[in-house]
Structures are given as C-alpha cells and as structure tokens.
Enzyme design. Sequence first.
Site, PDB file in Angstrom:
ATOM      1  N   CYS A 234       0.829  -1.217   0.000  1.00 24.20           N
ATOM      2  CA  CYS A 234       0.000   0.000   0.000  1.00 24.20           C
ATOM      3  C   CYS A 234       0.860   1.263   0.000  1.00 24.20           C
ATOM      4  O   CYS A 234       0.445   2.301  -0.529  1.00 24.20           O
ATOM      5  CB  CYS A 234      -0.926   0.017   1.215  1.00 24.20           C
ATOM      6  N   ILE A 235       2.032   1.172   0.616  1.00 24.83           N
ATOM      7  CA  ILE A 235       2.922   2.344   0.671  1.00 24.83           C
ATOM      8  C   ILE A 235       4.243   2.051  -0.032  1.00 24.83           C
ATOM      9  O   ILE A 235       5.227   2.788   0.142  1.00 24.83           O
ATOM     10  CB  ILE A 235       3.162   2.799   2.127  1.00 24.83           C
TER      11      ILE A 235
END
Length: 265
Positions: A234-235
């Site tokens: 996600c990051i």
Amino acid sequence: IGLCLLQNELCPLFLNRHVLKFLLGRPIKFHDLAFFDPVVYESLRQLLTDVENMSDSKGYFQTLDITMSIDLCEEEGGGNVELVANGRDREVTPISLPVYICKYAEYRMIKAQKKALENLKEGLFDVIPSRALDGLTAEDLRLLLNGVGDINVQTLISYTSFNDESGETPDRLVSFKRWLWAVIEKMTPLEKQDLVYFWTGSPALPASEEGFQPMPSVTIRPADDTHLPSANTCISRLYIPIYSSKQILKTKLLMAIKTKNFGFV
C-alpha cells in the site's frame, strides 16, 4: 482502465496493440495483425511477397482454394463469415489478394469483437474526458497503462529512499545498501518483476517518476538472520533485516518474493 489512468495507477490488463489503437481512435492496419496473430500475419505477408515473384500466380491460387470468407475459432464466435457479398463463392486471386488481406485483418481485429471494443471505449471515456488521450500513440498508452516491463535497476535506485531502524553505523548501512543493489542487479528479469510486484503491488515500473504513488522505500530493520524480508504494498515499502552476509540477503530476499510474504507489518 479509466480509473487507472485517472489515478495514475498501473493496469494489470495487457491489451493488444489494435485494441489500444481502437481506444485512441487511430486507424487499425494490416501490420497490427502481427501483434495479434503473428503466425497468420507472417503467412499472409509471405503470400504477398511470393505472388510478386511467381510466373503462374493465378494457377498457384487455384490450388490454394481461398475464398473471400473467414473461418472463426470458437473464441471469436465460430463458423464461417463472408468478407464481401457472396464471399464463399468468390475465389481469391492475385489481383484481389490485397483486398482479401485487408478485409481479413479488419474482421479478425475489429468486426469480430466490435461490440466489446465499443463498450470498452465507452466505459473508458465515461471516466476520463474524451479528448484526454489526444496525441497519444498505442505505445504511449501502453506505457501509461502497463509501465515499463523491463526493470531498470538504475531507475529503481533513483526512485528509492531508505529508512534506518537498525541502529547500525553509517559504514555498515552503506555496505548493506550496496549488497542489496548488487543482489537485485544479478536477478533474472522475471525475478526483478517478482521483486517489484512483491514490493509495490505492480509487476512493472511506471513510465515516469510521477507514476509512483507513493515512491518506493526500504526500511532497514535490526540484525536478524532468521526472518524473511516483508513488504507493505500500500505504501510501496520493503522491510529488510540487516543480514550478516550478502549471501544470506540474497537467499532470504529470493525466498520472500517466491513465498509472497507481503502485507501490513
């Protein structure tokens, strides 16, 4: 597709060249068949070349018994379709061969799936403005949608930042970073794609730096030769313990990307 373009995300679907050209409103030509069905394209191209050098091309075509019709596979609807009026009764001749090839390519790439192509285009421009892709080529659109499949390590290095949670000395950290990039550099193309997928959730690099949201990063964790690296896609963050040797780093990283040990950490 529209959402990927709108949100600057890579698309997991790889569309054929003629589909991209249809979405862009660009003319689809015989040479685009080479990307769709290379075997048939080469056969037709060779036939065109041979006709020019034949002394009895008309007799040769009679032995081929080709008519102005096309047999479709089940995926394309099946059956036999006439390319022109009364096509099943009209034999292809050296003179009509170029027309046959153009009609054949048009049917295979456009007419056989016209409704699906039109729905795809309608859905795309329901999300983004209809003129948003003006000026793009099929190759431009592919880069925007699918990124760069060949992972360039120097490009990846330029995109990547590091965070230190290990508490090690600066010299030790520099040495570890060199190990990491040396290991990645020696990976096979498929292993590099697997690594980027494991790290970012995408199997390719975006066409430009702006395509990464957020930019990839590596968090170096305290020394631990037992645990595998992990990731938070996600990051776009890779978590790697500061291993005691380059060989252990290589073994653990390859094992991690094969077992897909990613998730929130």
